[in-house]
Design a protein around this motif. Structure first.
Motif, PDB file in Angstrom:
ATOM      1  N   GLU A 257       1.014  -1.067  -0.247  1.00  0.00           N
ATOM      2  CA  GLU A 257      -0.219   0.262  -0.203  1.00  0.00           C
ATOM      3  C   GLU A 257       0.683   1.136  -0.080  1.00  0.00           C
ATOM      4  OE1 GLU A 257      -3.042   1.467   0.019  1.00  0.00           O
ATOM      5  OE2 GLU A 257      -2.367   3.212   0.522  1.00  0.00           O
ATOM      6  N   GLN A 264     -10.167   4.730  -0.282  1.00  0.00           N
ATOM      7  CA  GLN A 264     -11.007   5.424  -0.630  1.00  0.00           C
ATOM      8  C   GLN A 264     -11.987   5.447   1.135  1.00  0.00           C
ATOM      9  OE1 GLN A 264     -12.741   6.837  -3.683  1.00  0.00           O
ATOM     10  NE2 GLN A 264     -11.784   4.817  -4.867  1.00  0.00           N
ATOM     11  N   ASN A 273     -24.030   2.348   4.355  1.00  0.00           N
ATOM     12  CA  ASN A 273     -24.979   1.560   4.095  1.00  0.00           C
ATOM     13  C   ASN A 273     -23.537   0.243   3.856  1.00  0.00           C
ATOM     14  OD1 ASN A 273     -22.301   2.710   1.901  1.00  0.00           O
ATOM     15  ND2 ASN A 273     -23.931   2.728   0.271  1.00  0.00           N
ATOM     16  N   GLN A 384     -21.618  14.068   1.578  1.00  0.00           N
ATOM     17  CA  GLN A 384     -21.240  13.235   2.940  1.00  0.00           C
ATOM     18  C   GLN A 384     -20.112  14.360   3.529  1.00  0.00           C
ATOM     19  OE1 GLN A 384     -19.019   9.950   2.115  1.00  0.00           O
ATOM     20  NE2 GLN A 384     -21.520   8.673   2.397  1.00  0.00           N
ATOM     21  N   ASP A 523     -12.361  -0.362  -7.469  1.00  0.00           N
ATOM     22  CA  ASP A 523     -12.591   0.741  -8.405  1.00  0.00           C
ATOM     23  C   ASP A 523     -12.151   0.924  -9.524  1.00  0.00           C
ATOM     24  OD1 ASP A 523     -14.504   1.258  -6.403  1.00  0.00           O
ATOM     25  OD2 ASP A 523     -13.978   3.143  -6.177  1.00  0.00           O
TER      26      ASP A 523
HETATM   27  C1  LIG Z   1     -14.671  10.255   1.265  1.00  0.00           C
HETATM   28  C2  LIG Z   1     -15.462   9.221   0.437  1.00  0.00           C
HETATM   29  C3  LIG Z   1     -16.395   8.842   0.749  1.00  0.00           C
HETATM   30  C4  LIG Z   1     -17.342   7.820   0.865  1.00  0.00           C
HETATM   31  N1  LIG Z   1     -17.539   6.974   0.957  1.00  0.00           N
HETATM   32  C5  LIG Z   1     -18.620   5.959   0.684  1.00  0.00           C
HETATM   33  C6  LIG Z   1     -20.187   5.377   1.114  1.00  0.00           C
HETATM   34  O1  LIG Z   1     -20.629   5.806   2.354  1.00  0.00           O
HETATM   35  N2  LIG Z   1     -20.257   4.205   0.545  1.00  0.00           N
HETATM   36  C7  LIG Z   1     -20.454   3.509  -0.070  1.00  0.00           C
HETATM   37  O2  LIG Z   1     -20.100   2.691  -0.252  1.00  0.00           O
HETATM   38  N3  LIG Z   1     -18.700   3.955  -1.293  1.00  0.00           N
HETATM   39  C8  LIG Z   1     -18.696   4.999  -0.665  1.00  0.00           C
HETATM   40  N4  LIG Z   1     -17.448   5.827  -1.296  1.00  0.00           N
HETATM   41  C9  LIG Z   1     -16.009   4.504  -2.003  1.00  0.00           C
HETATM   42  C10 LIG Z   1     -15.577   3.406  -1.653  1.00  0.00           C
HETATM   43  O3  LIG Z   1     -14.744   4.124  -0.812  1.00  0.00           O
HETATM   44  C11 LIG Z   1     -14.448   3.230  -2.986  1.00  0.00           C
HETATM   45  O4  LIG Z   1     -15.837   2.628  -3.868  1.00  0.00           O
HETATM   46  C12 LIG Z   1     -13.709   2.293  -2.652  1.00  0.00           C
HETATM   47  O5  LIG Z   1     -13.015   2.806  -1.220  1.00  0.00           O
HETATM   48  C13 LIG Z   1     -12.479   1.168  -2.912  1.00  0.00           C
HETATM   49  O6  LIG Z   1     -12.142   0.562  -2.877  1.00  0.00           O
HETATM   50  P1  LIG Z   1     -10.729  -0.255  -3.407  1.00  0.00           P
HETATM   51  O7  LIG Z   1      -9.964  -1.165  -2.268  1.00  0.00           O
HETATM   52  O8  LIG Z   1     -11.456  -0.713  -4.854  1.00  0.00           O
HETATM   53  O9  LIG Z   1     -10.063   1.335  -4.084  1.00  0.00           O
HETATM   54  P2  LIG Z   1      -9.435   2.368  -2.923  1.00  0.00           P
HETATM   55  O10 LIG Z   1     -10.430   2.327  -1.985  1.00  0.00           O
HETATM   56  O11 LIG Z   1      -9.079   3.263  -3.888  1.00  0.00           O
HETATM   57  O12 LIG Z   1      -8.058   1.507  -2.588  1.00  0.00           O
HETATM   58  C14 LIG Z   1      -7.437   1.690  -3.060  1.00  0.00           C
HETATM   59  C15 LIG Z   1      -6.078   1.519  -3.085  1.00  0.00           C
HETATM   60  O13 LIG Z   1      -4.527   1.756  -3.392  1.00  0.00           O
HETATM   61  C16 LIG Z   1      -3.461   2.940  -3.058  1.00  0.00           C
HETATM   62  N5  LIG Z   1      -2.929   2.460  -4.268  1.00  0.00           N
HETATM   63  C17 LIG Z   1      -3.083   3.441  -5.646  1.00  0.00           C
HETATM   64  N6  LIG Z   1      -2.071   2.755  -6.446  1.00  0.00           N
HETATM   65  C18 LIG Z   1      -0.983   2.277  -5.823  1.00  0.00           C
HETATM   66  C19 LIG Z   1      -0.376   1.738  -6.083  1.00  0.00           C
HETATM   67  N7  LIG Z   1       0.637   2.096  -7.418  1.00  0.00           N
HETATM   68  N8  LIG Z   1       0.778   1.033  -4.701  1.00  0.00           N
HETATM   69  C20 LIG Z   1       0.413   0.768  -3.960  1.00  0.00           C
HETATM   70  N9  LIG Z   1      -0.565   1.594  -3.464  1.00  0.00           N
HETATM   71  C21 LIG Z   1      -1.138   1.587  -4.598  1.00  0.00           C
HETATM   72  C22 LIG Z   1      -4.242   3.676  -2.548  1.00  0.00           C
HETATM   73  O14 LIG Z   1      -3.105   4.517  -1.993  1.00  0.00           O
HETATM   74  C23 LIG Z   1      -5.683   3.222  -1.797  1.00  0.00           C
HETATM   75  O15 LIG Z   1      -5.025   2.783  -0.308  1.00  0.00           O
HETATM   76  C24 LIG Z   1     -16.833   7.148  -1.024  1.00  0.00           C
HETATM   77  C25 LIG Z   1     -15.237   7.247  -1.292  1.00  0.00           C
HETATM   78  C26 LIG Z   1     -14.639   8.645  -1.242  1.00  0.00           C
HETATM   79  C27 LIG Z   1     -13.744   9.004  -1.401  1.00  0.00           C
END
Ligand SMILES: Cc1cc2nc3c(=O)[nH]c(=O)nc-3n(C[C@H](O)[C@H](O)[C@H](O)COP(=O)(O)OP(=O)(O)OC[C@H]3O[C@@H](n4cnc5c(N)ncnc54)[C@H](O)[C@@H]3O)c2cc1C
Length: 553
Positions: A257, A264, A273, A384, A523
């Motif tokens: 990480e 996010q 939710n 939010q 995502d």
């Molecule tokens: C402010 C906010 C509020 C939200 N509220 C809600 C909610 O209430 N309900 C809901 O269902 N969804 C919500 N979401 C959306 C939800 O958070 C995301 O859909 C979810 O976090 C996606 O998860 P993920 O693991 O796919 O990616 P991410 O959460 O984007 O995590 C990706 C991770 O990969 C790391 N990364 C990226 N590139 C590299 C690299 N090259 N090397 C190492 N690490 C790397 C990043 O630092 C990050 O930690 C919200 C989003 C935000 C921004």
């Protein structure tokens, strides 16, 4: 909490021994009694203790010492321990010096030698001074202290990094604490080298890089093994779920990480939710639970390292980290998610971290208590954010480009925003510029439709204007869609009835990218439903495909 110190200073060994004995006898339960045999030694000890954040409650110094007198020493230590009580041990002939010292250096008391019996001539005076000191000084935090300025973006980044990695720390603002400013000057030589991070073992880092801070704070920054079954890139909900299921099913798993686990979701003030949390759960809480759970099953989680490259060396997949080190595994899962799109307007870059923030910079909310702030954007995350900041700020103004909050924002959020008494919404505007002297003061917005401009005074703006996937490192290596999201499985572009460049007989598994054995979840994947639950679901389900792949290598 750290025991405060009483420091006795005298060049005469027999007097020093007697003072120390009497002090220990009466104060050892609550104070650490230390000694110094000269003014210079006392000054050195005082600086060292300040660097370790150990307070000196009281100095008890003899006036007559060669090299540096008691008064000179007490004057010098005022810089580093301004709130300590200062007592001078004098002979009758030094009374005038001591009286002058009361005005000159704020001497609290002078004691004539000898002080016998201490029950009458020493303890009552020192008891009074120490109880006064205790009433004014708050107990010292016995952990990491980040000493910086609220106007320093580097200080903001260090705080964000520690809090998102759930490392407890105490924030000390040099603009509000003269002793902290003096300390920064003495250790960094310059108050611009911020932050200075003080550790309980007495060491410190000056303007550290993220990796230096992570390593010193005890986070895992290096892999324990040379080889893994699966490397997970990204520690958001998808990556954490993936690592958890991989490790729980016996795979040797490492997750890398770049910032802090949680992604996010970790920055969300309240996720309402997500299944199983009827009262909602903060992103930080959810991330902390997931990290603990993944680690319990044996997954390694490496923080503060970005993955910058990916290579295929059949049957292995090699991942390159930002320090040029490499990790090797049979399979790789990309769960790198996406992040906020940056706003481009004059002044924004200069004020980022000092009034301009991307996303819900929760650590900053309390700073804007009773102030006016703006939230830029009109989707759910902006909604939010506005509700969260309305708990602290006097007024939150939402600056929204669209003519209405719906349909981009969920109905329940729109209703709450409309019923909040301190949230205003201005629709149909774009940010033109921001200005401020050292921190944000004014946001200029323009209505493209009407052509008029207006200046909105604001102490902070929190920007939520869309996202971009974290896939630049994999451009030209993996197939992406036009927006940069990773294509997987049946979505891969076809050529002659099979995925472009695909050499295997079998079709790609679900979540598999254009390189066999490299998967994408959450995502970052084209077509993903960008929600926490969906990311967790994809991360968990992708492990099924990883298992199928592992059976082929
Ligand atoms: C402010 C906010 C509020 C939200 N509220 C809600 C909610 O209430 N309900 C809901 O269902 N969804 C919500 N979401 C959306 C939800 O958070 C995301 O859909 C979810 O976090 C996606 O998860 P993920 O693991 O796919 O990616 P991410 O959460 O984007 O995590 C990706 C991770 O990969 C790391 N990364 C990226 N590139 C590299 C690299 N090259 N090397 C190492 N690490 C790397 C990043 O630092 C990050 O930690 C919200 C989003 C935000 C921004």
């Amino acid at each position: 909490m750290v025991k405060p110190v009483i420091l006795a200073v005298d060049d005469d060994a027999s007097v020093l021994g007697a003072v120390e004995r009497d002090l220990r006898q009466h104060y050892r339960a609550d104070y650490r009694v230390m000694r110094a045999a000269s003014g210079a030694e006392a000054l050195e000890t005082a600086k060292e203790l300040a660097a370790r954040s150990t307070p000196i409650a009281l100095f008890l110094a003899d006036q007559r010492m060669p090299g540096m007198t008691g008064i000179e020493m007490l004057r010098a230590v005022r810089q580093v321990h301004p709130s300590s009580r200062r007592v001078l041990l004098t002979a009758y002939a030094d009374t005038d010096v001591a009286i002058a010292g009361i005005n000159d250096i704020g001497l609290d008391h002078y004691l004539m030698k000898p002080w016998d019996p201490p029950e009458q001539r020493l303890y009552p005076v020192l008891d009074d001074l120490l109880s006064e000191w205790r009433s004014r000084v708050r107990p010292t935090f016995d952990g990491i202290r980040v000493v910086g300025s609220q106007w320093s973006p580097e200080s903001f980044e260090a705080k964000e990094f520690l809090s998102r990695n759930r490392v407890p720390y105490e924030w000390v603002d040099i603009d509000a604490d003269a002793a902290a400013r003096a300390l920064v000057k003495s250790v960094a030589g310059d108050v611009d080298k911020l932050p200075v991070v003080l550790f309980p073992d007495g060491t410190r880092l000056i303007a550290p890089t993220t990796i230096e801070l992570a390593t010193k704070a005890g986070l895992q920054t290096q892999a324990n093994r040379p080889f893994y079954d699966v490397i997970v890139i990204g520690g958001g909900p998808a990556g954490l779920a993936n690592a958890l299921y991989a490790a729980s099913e016996g795979l040797r798993t490492v997750l890398v990480e770049s910032q802090a686990p949680g992604g996010q979701a970790g920055t969300s003030s309240m996720i309402e939710n997500y299944l199983g949390f009827p009262a909602g759960v903060t992103g930080a809480d959810l991330a902390g639970r997931a990290v603990a759970q993944a680690r319990r099953f044996g997954a390694e989680i490496i923080s503060a390292h970005k993955v910058v490259g990916l290579r295929r060396e059949d049957p292995y997949r090699v991942v390159v980290l930002d320090d040029a080190s490499e990790l090797t595994a049979y399979a790789v899962v990309l769960a790198t998610g996406m992040s906020a799109r940056m706003l481009d307007a004059p002044g924004l870059a200069q004020l980022q971290g000092v009034g301009v923030y991307y996303g819900a910079a929760m650590t900053e909310a309390a700073r804007y208590r009773a102030k006016d702030v703006c939230v830029v954007g009109g989707a759910n995350s902006a909604g939010q954010g506005a509700l969260f900041f309305s708990r602290y700020a006097r007024r939150v103004t939402m600056l929204v480009r669209a003519p209405d909050l719906q349909p981009t924002m969920s109905r329940y959020l729109v209703d709450r925003i409309r019923s909040a008494s301190n949230i205003d919404v201005i629709n149909g505007v774009e940010v033109q510029a921001v200005t401020g002297n050292g921190s944000l003061e004014t946001i200029t917005v323009k209505s493209p439709e009407r052509g008029d401009e207006r200046a909105i005074p604001a102490s902070a703006m929190f920007i939520f204007i869309g996202v971009k996937p974290h896939t630049e490192e994999f451009a030209g290596i993996l197939e992406r869609d036009e927006a940069g999201f990773l294509l997987t499985g049946a979505e891969l572009p076809q050529e002659h009835g099979r995925p472009r460049g695909w050499t295997l007989e079998r079709p790609p598994f679900m979540f598999e990218t254009s390189i066999p054995g490299v998967f994408a979840a959450g995502d970052v994947r084209a077509g993903a439903n960008r929600r926490v639950a969906a990311a967790v679901g994809e991360g968990s389900a992708a492990i099924h495909s990883v298992h199928r792949y592992l059976r082929t290598v």
